[in-house]
Scaffold this motif. Structure first.
Motif, short mmCIF file in Angstrom:
data_model
loop_
_atom_site.label_atom_id
_atom_site.label_comp_id
_atom_site.label_asym_id
_atom_site.label_seq_id
_atom_site.Cartn_x
_atom_site.Cartn_y
_atom_site.Cartn_z
N ALA A 41 0.85 -1.20 0.00
CA ALA A 41 0.00 0.00 0.00
C ALA A 41 0.88 1.25 0.00
O ALA A 41 2.07 1.20 0.30
N ALA A 42 0.28 2.37 -0.35
CA ALA A 42 1.02 3.63 -0.36
C ALA A 42 1.58 3.92 1.02
O ALA A 42 0.91 3.77 2.04
N ARG A 60 7.50 -6.94 -8.12
CA ARG A 60 7.33 -7.00 -9.58
C ARG A 60 6.01 -7.66 -9.98
O ARG A 60 5.59 -7.55 -11.14
N GLY A 61 5.35 -8.30 -9.06
CA GLY A 61 4.02 -8.85 -9.32
C GLY A 61 2.94 -8.05 -8.61
O GLY A 61 1.92 -8.59 -8.20
N TYR A 65 -0.40 -9.15 -6.33
CA TYR A 65 -0.28 -9.26 -4.89
C TYR A 65 -0.54 -7.95 -4.14
O TYR A 65 -0.75 -7.97 -2.93
N GLY A 66 -0.53 -6.83 -4.85
CA GLY A 66 -0.77 -5.56 -4.21
C GLY A 66 -2.24 -5.34 -3.89
O GLY A 66 -3.10 -6.17 -4.23
N SER A 72 -3.97 -10.52 -3.21
CA SER A 72 -3.52 -9.56 -2.21
C SER A 72 -3.57 -10.14 -0.80
O SER A 72 -2.83 -9.70 0.08
N GLY A 73 -4.42 -11.13 -0.59
CA GLY A 73 -4.52 -11.74 0.73
C GLY A 73 -3.26 -12.48 1.14
O GLY A 73 -3.06 -12.76 2.33
N LEU A 74 -2.39 -12.80 0.18
CA LEU A 74 -1.15 -13.50 0.49
C LEU A 74 -0.06 -12.55 0.97
O LEU A 74 0.93 -12.98 1.55
N ALA A 75 -0.22 -11.26 0.70
CA ALA A 75 0.83 -10.29 0.99
C ALA A 75 0.94 -10.02 2.48
O ALA A 75 -0.05 -10.02 3.22
#
Length: 253
Positions: A41-42, A60-61, A65-66, A72-75
């Motif tokens: 996130a910012a 890079r993904g 994942y962002g 995104s839940g994996l991040a």
């Protein structure tokens, strides 16, 4: 979708089945709280995820994942279990791999190889799989042993499939079933057709249709008069279909 993505990647390159054993970097240890700051996130320092305690930089993904990405839940966490189950609910986004099937552990192995080849490893997560000094825990040793067993299981399954390829099958609205063999049935290309038989796995009451060689020595045996010329027809785990000729290449029941 997650499992399909990993499978497609593996099929597209030559896979070293032991590549997942390469140890992660020893120069950085992260706590769960620290890893949680890396969700992309910012204002956050980056985008990381952990798998079996190994932390990877997946910036890079970012679109995957962002924030707002499909995964995104994996991040910012170790959600190893989700890589095997595809469960992206809060209950599934955890690092507990106990009770997973050999197929699930093999999926984790495949994803470790995927991230090792495509993303930069940055360290280890202190918790279930690594201690505060970065040493592997008993949980990690158990998981790695389960992965090794899963690899053996996959090899054995592939050997069984080569010996007994699955039949082609179809069912009609009238309640009839048809099983038949070809030189490509079950996705196994071979130079023999075979005949349909029921195959019973040891310890299981159920059976499934397989194609069985009718000539040559039994599987894994050298050609000799001692072993006969009936292929695998005499395997004790096989049973003929009632009402079907023993040498018929198809059975309609």
């Amino acid at each position: 979708a997650l499992l399909c993505l990993g499978a497609a990647w593996l099929l597209g390159r030559r896979f070293d089945p032991r590549a997942w054993l390469v140890p992660p970097p020893r120069d950085r240890l992260l706590s769960a709280a620290e890893l949680g700051r890396y969700r992309g996130a910012a204002g956050e320092p980056g985008l990381y995820l952990a798998l079996l305690g190994r932390v990877f930089d997946v910036e890079r993904g970012h679109k995957h994942y962002g924030p707002g990405g499909a995964y995104s839940g994996l991040a910012g966490r170790d959600a190893t279990r989700a890589f095997a189950t595809g469960d992206f609910t809060p209950a599934g986004l955890v690092d507990d791999v106990s009770g997973l099937s050999p197929g699930g552990m093999a999926a984790i192995r495949s994803w470790l190889s995927f991230y090792s080849h495509n993303y930069r490893p940055v360290g280890k997560l202190v918790g279930r799989f690594y201690g505060e000094n970065g040493a592997p825990t008993e949980a990690l040793r158990q998981a790695e042993a389960a992965i090794e067993e899963a690899l053996k299981f996959q090899v054995e399954n592939e050997q069984r499939k080569q010996q007994f390829p699955p039949c082609n099958s179809e069912w009609s609205s009238a309640g009839h079933s048809r099983f038949w063999c070809s030189r490509q049935s079950g996705g196994v290309n071979r130079d023999w057709t075979g005949v349909p038989r029921k195959l019973y796995q040891p310890g299981s009451r159920g059976s499934h249709c397989v194609c069985v060689r009718t000539a040559g020595p039994p599987w894994g045996q050298p050609a000799s008069s001692e072993h006969g010329d009936r292929g695998d027809l005499d395997n004790p785990h096989l049973e003929e279909y009632e009402g079907c000729h023993p040498r018929a290449e198809q059975c309609v029941l």
